[in-house]
Design an enzyme around this catalytic site. Structure first.
Site: not given
Ligand code: PBG
Length: 324
Positions: A197, A207, A218, A234, A249, A275, A314
Site C-alpha cells: 500500500k 478523505r 502517511r 511486503e 494499492k 478513489s 467503486y
C-alpha cells in the site's frame, strides 16, 4: 509469399474473432464493491469528490449489498465512519459500533451470495486521522497499534465477517491478527492483506468519503511510490505471516507490482482501484472528454491483464451489470 509475411490483424477483423482470442476477461465474481457506512445516517449522503458514491445508512447499505449480489459481484468491502472519533480510535473496538453492525446487515442481506469483508484500520476512527495510535512524539506506534487491530479483527469476526483487510501498513499486522483470530477460535476468518500500500495522492477523494481529519501524510508507514522491490518484500512477509490473499494499492500506477507479486506468490492477488482513479475517470466523463463505460471496462481489464485475480473497484456493481 507477399509482404508483410505475418498479418496479426487477422485476429482483429471482427468482434467474433476478437472475442475468441481475448486473453483476459473480467467477470463480475472477480470484482469487490467497497461500501461506506456512516453511523447515525438516516439516508445516503453523497460524496462530492466521488460522484456516484455515497456514505450509506445501515438501511441503504442493505440495498447496496443486495444490488451487488444481484449483479453477481464477488464481494463487498465495508468501511465504517463513526459518530465519535478519539485519539485511540476506541470506537473501532466497540462490538456495538458501526462496522460490526454493517457486517451483520450485509450478511443478512447477502447470505452466501458474496463474500463480506471489512477494512481493518483505525484511520476512520482516530481524531488525528492516522492509521494507528500515536506515541509521545506524535508518531504512529507500530506495536501498540497491532493490539488494537487484533481486538478489532476479533470484533469483526464475531460479527460474522468472512475476511478482514488490515490496511494500516503496520509491521507484523497480518501475523498479529492471524494469531488473535486463531486464539479466539476464528480459524476460518480470512485475511486479505493490503500488502503493498503506497503513500498515494490518489487516495485524495477518499478523505471526504470517510470524513477524515488527517493532517500531514502517511509516508512514515505507507510505501514510497519510488520502490518496487519493497512491495515484493511486503507481500512475501504477509504470506509468511498467514495472509490468505495479498493486495496492491493503488492499482493503475502500480500494475508492475501486481505483475511482479503475481509471479512470486501462490495466494490470490487483489488490486484496489482507488478513489482518485475513480474520480479521474468520472470527472473526465462528466466533461465529455472520455467514453465513461469504455474507460471503466478498459481500466478493469488492464488491472486483470496485469495479473490481479480480484479487483476492488467503486464501479463493481455497475460494471458487473455490463459484464455479465
Ligand atoms: C485506510 C484506507 C484508505 C483507503 C482505503 N483504506 C485511506 C488511506 O490510506 O489514506 C483509500 C481508498 C481509496 O482511496 O479509494 N484505512
Amino acid at each position: 509469399m507477399g509482404y508483410p509475411s505475418a498479418r496479426p490483424r487477422r485476429l482483429r477483423v471482427s468482434a467474433a474473432v476478437r472475442d475468441l482470442v481475448a486473453e483476459t476477461s473480467v467477470r463480475p465474481r472477480q470484482l469487490v464493491q467497497p461500501l461506506l457506512v456512516k453511523e447515525g445516517a438516516t439516508e445516503p449522503v453523497p460524496v462530492t469528490s466521488m460522484p456516484g458514491v455515497v456514505q450509506h445508512s445501515l438501511e441503504s447499505l442493505r440495498t447496496a449489498v443486495a444490488s451487488a449480489a444481484e449483479a453477481g459481484v464477488g464481494g463487498v468491502l465495508l468501511f465504517g465512519i463513526p459518530e465519535h472519533k478519539d485519539a485511540t480510535g476506541s470506537a473501532a473496538l466497540d462490538p456495538d459500533g458501526v462496522l460490526p453492525a454493517a457486517i451483520g446487515n450485509a450478511i443478512t442481506e447477502a447470505g452466501d451470495a458474496l463474500v463480506v469483508m471489512s477494512d481493518l484500520c483505525l484511520d476512520e476512527f482516530t481524531d488525528h486521522g492516522h492509521c494507528g495510535v500515536l506515541d509521545a512524539h506524535g508518531r504512529v506506534n507500530n506495536d501498540a497499534t497491532l493490539e488494537a487491530y487484533a481486538q478489532m479483527a476479533v470484533v469483526h469476526a464475531e460479527a460474522g465477517v468472512a475476511m478482514v483487510g488490515p490496511s494500516g501498513m503496520m509491521d507484523g499486522q497480518v501475523g498479529h491478527v492471524r494469531a488473535a483470530l486463531d486464539a479466539t477460535g476464528w480459524l476460518d476468518t480470512g485475511i486479505l492483506a493490503y500488502s503493498a500500500k503506497y503513500a498515494s495522492a490518489f487516495y485524495g477523494p477518499f478523505r471526504e468519503a470517510v470524513d477524515s481529519s488527517l493532517v500531514g501524510d502517511r509516508r512514515a508507514y505507507q510505501q514510497d511510490p519510488a520502490n518496487a522491490r519493497e512491495a515484493l518484500r511486503e507481500a512475501l512477509l504477509d504470506v509468511g505471516e498467514g495472509a490468505d490473499a495479498v493486495m496492491v494499492k493503488p492499482a493503475l500506477g502500480y500494475l508492475d507490482l501486481v505483475s511482479l507479486i503475481r509471479s512470486h506468490v501462490s495466494v490470490p492477488v487483489a488490486a484496489y482501484c482507488v478513489s482518485g482513479e475513480y474520480a479521474m475517470v468520472e470527472a473526465a466523463a462528466a466533461n465529455g472528454w472520455i467514453d465513461r463505460r469504455r474507460a471503466i471496462v478498459e481500466t478493469l481489464t488492464s488491472i486483470r491483464r496485469a495479473g490481479a485475480d480480484v479487483v476492488l473497484t467503486y464501479w463493481a456493481t455497475e460494471a458487473a451489470g455490463w459484464l455479465r
